[in-house]
Design an enzyme around this catalytic site. Structure first.
Site, PDB file in Angstrom:
ATOM      1  N   ASN A 353       0.829  -1.214   0.000  1.00 24.16           N
ATOM      2  CA  ASN A 353       0.000   0.000   0.000  1.00 24.16           C
ATOM      3  C   ASN A 353       0.861   1.262   0.000  1.00 24.16           C
ATOM      4  O   ASN A 353       0.694   2.163   0.825  1.00 24.16           O
ATOM      5  CB  ASN A 353      -0.951   0.000   1.197  1.00 24.16           C
ATOM      6  CG  ASN A 353      -2.184   0.852   0.940  1.00 24.16           C
ATOM      7  OD1 ASN A 353      -2.336   1.453  -0.113  1.00 24.16           O
ATOM      8  ND2 ASN A 353      -3.070   0.901   1.914  1.00 24.16           N
ATOM      9  N   HIS A 389      -9.008   4.060   9.755  1.00 22.70           N
ATOM     10  CA  HIS A 389      -9.481   2.727   9.406  1.00 22.70           C
ATOM     11  C   HIS A 389     -10.828   2.419  10.045  1.00 22.70           C
ATOM     12  O   HIS A 389     -11.634   1.686   9.466  1.00 22.70           O
ATOM     13  CB  HIS A 389      -8.465   1.669   9.843  1.00 22.70           C
ATOM     14  CG  HIS A 389      -7.340   1.488   8.886  1.00 22.70           C
ATOM     15  ND1 HIS A 389      -6.196   2.238   8.936  1.00 22.70           N
ATOM     16  CD2 HIS A 389      -7.194   0.650   7.839  1.00 22.70           C
ATOM     17  CE1 HIS A 389      -5.389   1.867   7.961  1.00 22.70           C
ATOM     18  NE2 HIS A 389      -5.973   0.902   7.278  1.00 22.70           N
TER      19      HIS A 389
END
Length: 502
Positions: A353, A389
């Site tokens: 990522n 998140h």
């Protein structure tokens, strides 16, 4: 979980799998159903036949549709009027949003519109930056709270978390664009937005079909170059990016097949099963090792496929190397070879990522330099990532664990390097394969250990798994954190310590 740049240069230990697609609501609160789910088109039946959910199938179809969208843009819109490209990106992006989430696409539309008003009404001010950060993050947190269920699901908050970073980054780059270049770092000068973006431009940037659902992150300046037809290895001509794009697509499909076949035998649910709890300790650890490797492949698949779309349209162009060969890694979210071969936690972080990690390093970690404390900056960057998140304790535990592991890993690497007996032992050629296998086993065992709370996210679930292995990872690494400095004093010669101090 953490900034890739910060992970390599500053020690922030972070992997960032796709947020927004998992449960964040307290038990008992009903979740909001997908507006499009079960609406026909034959997808529900196809998904059932494939053993998948309809929303997961819609996601795969959406990211694969980026390829025909990119081909159309290449052949019919290359170096056309920029407003046509913006309109095309808005239309295709909103279509993807509606296809997946129905009328819930209005959440992204509302945030884009408000972001444009913030830029226009507040201008290039620090007030605009803070207002953007507060509004976009608050909206995302509210989305997590009001839409979460008890199961892993795909909902409008998944692309919205990607959009949140994109709009915050835009506000900061717009703010930098009003500063004297002399007071900006080279990186800030590169991304600073000098002009005043129009509503159509901000919308096209936000809804670009190749990155709307799962990323990658990219800057407004790169998007503007794409719209002007400048993201190409041959000025004035379409980019020669077919082969690089197809390579990433093929690699992504390979990971998809691998994950699909492996998931028949490896799953999150088994970690919580009575059968897993009754297995021997060595089996529970071994299963966690394999699970930790496989569970990330679904993210790898999505990022490789979307990277291919960005390469095909030209957004992935990153200049040329010293030999004049074009580079197509501007939108790379994965360094696959490094990811598959590194025996180090920092290596996995640096390969996973990448663009999201670089975003956190650029806009959070480095902007906290004024604190004068690297560890505090890392902690705040990790805290930002945790709440970005979602709202469950598992995210905080995961980030804490990975930071701890990276700190200990660096202590161990420095110890081996500075200790003559250990460095001699590590340099023996015949022993290197053995050390490599042991490092890989250790690496993926504790990577899986760290991912348990991230993937299970609720206190009762991840605590159940950690209890079954007696909090082995926490006990080991907290012990090493305090013991390694004393071992270093015993086996590292004083002259080595003085040399390092100098």
């Amino acid at each position: 979980m953490g900034a890739e740049g910060a992970a390599r240069r500053a020690g922030a230990a972070v992997l960032v799998p796709l947020p927004g697609s998992r449960s964040d609501r307290p038990v008992g609160r009903p979740g909001q159903k997908m507006a499009v789910s079960g609406s026909g088109w034959g997808l529900a039946q196809v998904a059932k036949a494939l053993g998948s959910s309809e929303q997961a199938l819609r996601l795969i179809v959406s990211i694969l549709m980026g390829y025909p969208f990119a081909l159309f843009q290449r052949y019919f819109l290359f170096q056309k009027e920029t407003y046509l490209i913006h309109l095309y990106n808005v239309f295709t992006g909103i279509s993807i949003a509606y296809f997946n989430f129905g009328t819930q696409f209005f959440h992204s539309l509302l945030c884009v519109l408000i972001q444009f008003l913030i830029l226009r009404l507040m201008g290039r001010t620090i007030t605009a930056v803070f207002t953007t950060f507060f509004f976009q993050m608050t909206y995302l947190m509210a989305g997590y709270y009001f839409t979460a269920t008890e199961h892993y699901d795909i909902k409008w908050t998944m692309p919205h978390c990607v959009l949140t970073l994109k709009l915050i980054g835009l506000a900061i780059d717009y703010y930098d664009g009003g500063k004297d270049p002399e007071f900006l770092t080279p990186e800030q000068r590169r991304f600073a937005v000098r002009g005043v973006p129009t509503l159509l431009e901000v919308s096209g940037f936000s809804y670009f079909y190749g990155a709307f659902m799962v990323g990658p992150q990219f800057s407004m300046t790169d998007y503007q170059k794409l719209a002007r037809g400048e993201m190409t290895d041959v000025p004035g001509q379409r980019p020669n990016s077919f082969v690089p794009a197809l390579k990433r697509l093929s690699l992504g499909l390979l990971f998809l097949v691998t994950y699909t076949l492996s998931s028949l035998y490896i799953s999150d649910e088994y970690l919580l099963s009575d059968d897993y709890m009754e297995k021997p300790f060595w089996f529970r650890c071994g299963y966690m090792l394999v699970w930790g490797k496989i569970v990330l492949y679904k993210y790898v698949t999505c990022w490789l496929v979307t990277e291919g779309v960005c390469i095909l349209v030209g957004l992935g162009y990153n200049g040329k190397d010293e030999s004049g060969k074009p580079l197509w890694d501007a939108c790379a979210n994965m360094k696959v070879w490094l990811y598959e071969t590194t025996p180090l936690f920092t290596g996995t972080i640096a390969s996973f990522n990448i663009n999201t990690n670089a975003w956190v390093a650029r806009y959070i970690f480095k902007r906290l330099k004024f604190l004068g404390n690297k560890l505090l900056s890392q902690a705040l960057a990790l805290f930002f990532l945790a709440i970005w998140h979602g709202l469950h304790s598992g995210y905080l535990v995961c980030f804490q664990m990975e930071l701890l592991i990276v700190i200990v890993e660096r202590q161990a690497i420095n110890l081996v390097r500075d200790s003559p007996p250990l460095s001699t032992l590590a340099s023996i050629t015949v022993l290197k394969p053995i050390f490599y296998v042991l490092q890989q086993a250790n690496h993926w065992l504790f990577m899986g250990y760290s991912l348990v709370p991230f993937c299970l996210f609720t206190w009762d679930k991840w605590m159940k798994v950690y209890r079954s292995i007696y909090f082995f990872g926490h006990v080991l690494f907290f012990t090493l954190l305090f013991v390694l400095p004393y071992i270093r004093r015993l086996i590292v010669p004083r002259k080595e310590k003085l040399k390092k101090a100098e």
